[in-house]
Design an enzyme around this catalytic site. Sequence first.
Site, mmCIF file in Angstrom:
data_model
loop_
_atom_site.group_PDB
_atom_site.id
_atom_site.type_symbol
_atom_site.label_atom_id
_atom_site.label_comp_id
_atom_site.label_asym_id
_atom_site.label_seq_id
_atom_site.Cartn_x
_atom_site.Cartn_y
_atom_site.Cartn_z
ATOM 1 N N LYS A 8 26.369 -14.099 -7.578
ATOM 2 C CA LYS A 8 27.827 -14.083 -7.615
ATOM 3 C C LYS A 8 28.345 -12.683 -7.911
ATOM 4 O O LYS A 8 27.770 -11.953 -8.708
ATOM 5 C CB LYS A 8 28.337 -15.050 -8.693
ATOM 6 C CG LYS A 8 28.274 -16.515 -8.286
ATOM 7 C CD LYS A 8 28.942 -17.367 -9.334
ATOM 8 C CE LYS A 8 28.978 -18.837 -8.920
ATOM 9 N NZ LYS A 8 29.633 -19.670 -9.945
ATOM 10 N N ARG A 27 18.763 -25.876 -11.983
ATOM 11 C CA ARG A 27 18.963 -24.534 -12.542
ATOM 12 C C ARG A 27 19.235 -24.621 -14.039
ATOM 13 O O ARG A 27 18.705 -23.838 -14.824
ATOM 14 C CB ARG A 27 20.115 -23.861 -11.802
ATOM 15 C CG ARG A 27 20.512 -22.475 -12.301
ATOM 16 C CD ARG A 27 21.484 -21.862 -11.299
ATOM 17 N NE ARG A 27 22.440 -20.963 -11.904
ATOM 18 C CZ ARG A 27 22.250 -19.664 -12.093
ATOM 19 N NH1 ARG A 27 21.098 -19.120 -11.737
ATOM 20 N NH2 ARG A 27 23.178 -18.909 -12.622
#
Length: 307
Positions: free
Chosen positions: A185, A256
Site C-alpha cells: 500500500k 495475514r
Amino acid sequence: MSLEISPACRDALQHWLDRQGALADASDHTLAAYRTDVAGFLSFMAVHRGGPQGLGALERVTTPEIRAWMAQARSTGISARSLARKLSAVKSFYRWLAEREGFDPTAVLTARAPKFQKKLPRPLAPDAARAVIDTVEMQSQTPWVAARDVAVVTLLYGCGLRISEALGLSGADAPLGPSLRILGKGQKERVVPVLPAARGAVDHYLSLCPYSKEPAAPLFRGVRGGALNARSIQGVMAQVRMQLGLPATATPHALRHSFATHLLEAGGDLRAIQELLGHASLSTTQAYTAVDTARLMEVYDRTHPKA
C-alpha cells in the site's frame, strides 16, 4: 453528484480526486467512496446555507456547521464508523483545498470524529490455519487449479501477504527465492522471507500450470489464462469455511492476521513483524495481532530489557 453543488466546488472535488488517484495511489473503490462522502458534505452545506456555495464560502465553514452536518448524517442511521470515515475524507479534501486556496482550515480539521469500537481482527488458530491449507487442495478436481489455490493461500499465511500482493506477483518473481520484494500500500516496498513450504507450493503449481511462464505475465492464472481474480480465492475460502465449520471471519485476509499473531505468540518482535507486514505504524501492528496485553508486555520485556 448533487446539482446543489456549485461548478467551482465540483471542479475542486474532481481535482482533489485526480490527485488522490495519481499521488496517493487510491483505488477506484476508494475514490468512489471519497467522491460520495465529500459531495454529500458539499450538498449539505448548499442546503444548509440556502443555495450553492462557492469556494469562498467553503473557507468560512464553522465548527457548529460541521457538527450540524455530522448530526444530519447520523440521523440517517449510518454508523459511527461510517461517519468517522466521511469526516476523514472531508478533512483530507479541506487540507488540500486550504493549501491550494490559502485559507485556515482549523474549523474543519479540529472536528472530532465520533467514537466507535474498533473491530479486532480474528485470526485462525494454528491448527485451523493448517487445516485450511490442507482443505483448499480438495476444492478443485483440476490438479493445477488445486495446486494454484494452495500456493496462494500458503503465501498469505506463510508470508503475511495481502491477497492483492500475492496476485500481483509476476512470472519474473518465479522461481521464488529465500525472500520476496513486495510493493504494498502507498507504494511502500518491503522484503519478506519466503518459507520453504511456500516456495515448494509455488514450484508445484508452476510445474502443473498449463500456461507459459512469461516474466511479464501474472504468476497466478485464472482458468482461461488471464490474471487470477481475488474473488476466486475468496470463493474457495468460503467453501473451506463451510467444510471446516469456521466462522465467516475466516477470509483470505484472516490468514495475514494469523501470520502476524502466530509470529508474535512464538516470541517474534513486534517491530520486526511491523516491517514484515508493511505497516506504517506500530500501533496498527499491535491492533492487528490477537494477543492479550499481558502477552505483549512479556514480549516487550524480553526484547527490550530494562537497564
